[in-house]
Design a protein around this motif. Structure first.
Motif, PDB file in Angstrom:
ATOM      1  N   VAL A 108       7.120  -2.923  -0.796  1.00 19.23           N
ATOM      2  CA  VAL A 108       6.893  -4.312  -0.449  1.00 19.23           C
ATOM      3  C   VAL A 108       7.819  -4.671   0.690  1.00 19.23           C
ATOM      4  N   GLY A 112       3.736  -9.357   2.828  1.00 19.89           N
ATOM      5  CA  GLY A 112       2.772  -8.854   1.856  1.00 19.89           C
ATOM      6  C   GLY A 112       1.926  -9.982   1.286  1.00 19.89           C
ATOM      7  N   ARG A 151      -0.975  -5.743   0.028  1.00 19.22           N
ATOM      8  CA  ARG A 151       0.139  -6.224  -0.795  1.00 19.22           C
ATOM      9  C   ARG A 151       1.480  -5.828  -0.196  1.00 19.22           C
ATOM     10  N   THR A 152       1.497  -4.700   0.528  1.00 19.33           N
ATOM     11  CA  THR A 152       2.770  -4.181   1.036  1.00 19.33           C
ATOM     12  C   THR A 152       3.222  -4.866   2.317  1.00 19.33           C
TER      13      THR A 152
END
Ligand code: ATP
Length: 235
Positions: A108, A112, A151-152
């Motif tokens: 992360v 994100g 998401r990252t």
């Protein structure tokens, strides 16, 4: 060559053991561009993505991302810098649910996407949020694999044949998702055999033959390149 590319690759050579797979590959990906690598099976497209990510480490040449040298950088640092690779086999956790996959991003960093934002982009994943990876269709797995990268906080998405083995309606849907990401400024480097799909989203193309780049051209030149492409990759 672009003036200030986000990704700059120069004279990249790569080997599997003694087998010399890439021979002096040079390419640029500008910020916000979608680039497609074309070529027949086995010419080195996947190898190019693996060498850029640093998964394949027997390599020489120059790779810069946002002005930073990637050649000596360990793989986990590359991911933190905002490179995200979705391999052909997708790499999701098949025994975990959609929700669980999204709550376990590989890394992360800043920027994100929140899970709810992901579900706005992929409403079908929301409907399937409690299903395990094994129960998802190929298209849903592909979308989940891309969603995990979002998401990252990924800045450059490297996608290896995202439409492989998928039904035309699903290919269409993935095209829409990538177009949406592109509108939001995502930079994408794509390996793709599905030429019709690629020509809808790509800004530029690189053609590979035998571990080398043998042509590069913008989408506007596609029509005049068709004869060569037909000969080289049979489209
Ligand atoms: P495909 O779409 O089939 O993956 P590609 O253009 O992506 O084709 P690569 O997978 O990059 O091609 O393969 C380039 C060359 O490297 C091929 O000759 C292939 O046989 C070889 N190669 C690929 N992976 C390995 C490996 N793990 N070990 C040894 N040789 C490999």
């Amino acid at each position: 060559a672009l003036a200030n590319p986000l990704l700059k690759v120069r004279d990249l050579n790569a080997w599997y053991g003694e087998s010399h797979a890439l021979h002096g590959v040079s390419l640029d990906v500008g910020e916000g561009e979608t680039i497609t690598l074309l070529g027949r099976n086995g010419v080195g497209k996947t190898t190019t993505l693996r060498a850029i990510m640093g998964i394949l480490r027997k390599r020489t040449g120059q790779i810069e991302f946002a002005g930073r040298d990637l050649m000596q950088m360990p793989l986990h640092r590359t991911a933190h810098m905002g490179l995200g690779f979705v391999p052909e086999e997708r790499g999701i956790f098949s025994t975990l649910t959609v929700d669980e996959n999204l709550l376990l991003p590989p890394v992360v960093s800043k920027g994100g996407m929140e899970v709810e934002e992901i579900f706005e982009l992929f409403p079908n994943l929301k409907e399937r949020r409690n299903s395990p990876g094994t129960k998802l269709s190929g298209g849903e797995q592909q979308m989940l694999a891309i969603a995990r990268m979002l998401r990252t906080g990924v800045k450059l998405l490297l996608l290896d044949e995202p439409t492989e083995g998928l039904a035309p309606v699903i290919v269409e849907r993935i095209g829409e998702v990538l177009s949406t990401l592109k509108k939001r400024g995502m930079t994408i480097l794509l390996v793709e055999q599905n030429f019709r799909f690629a020509s809808r989203i790509a800004d530029r193309f690189y053609l590979m033959e035998h571990g080398r780049i043998t042509a590069d051209f913008p989408v506007a030149e596609l029509d005049q390149r068709m004869a060569v492409l037909h000969e080289v990759i049979g489209v």
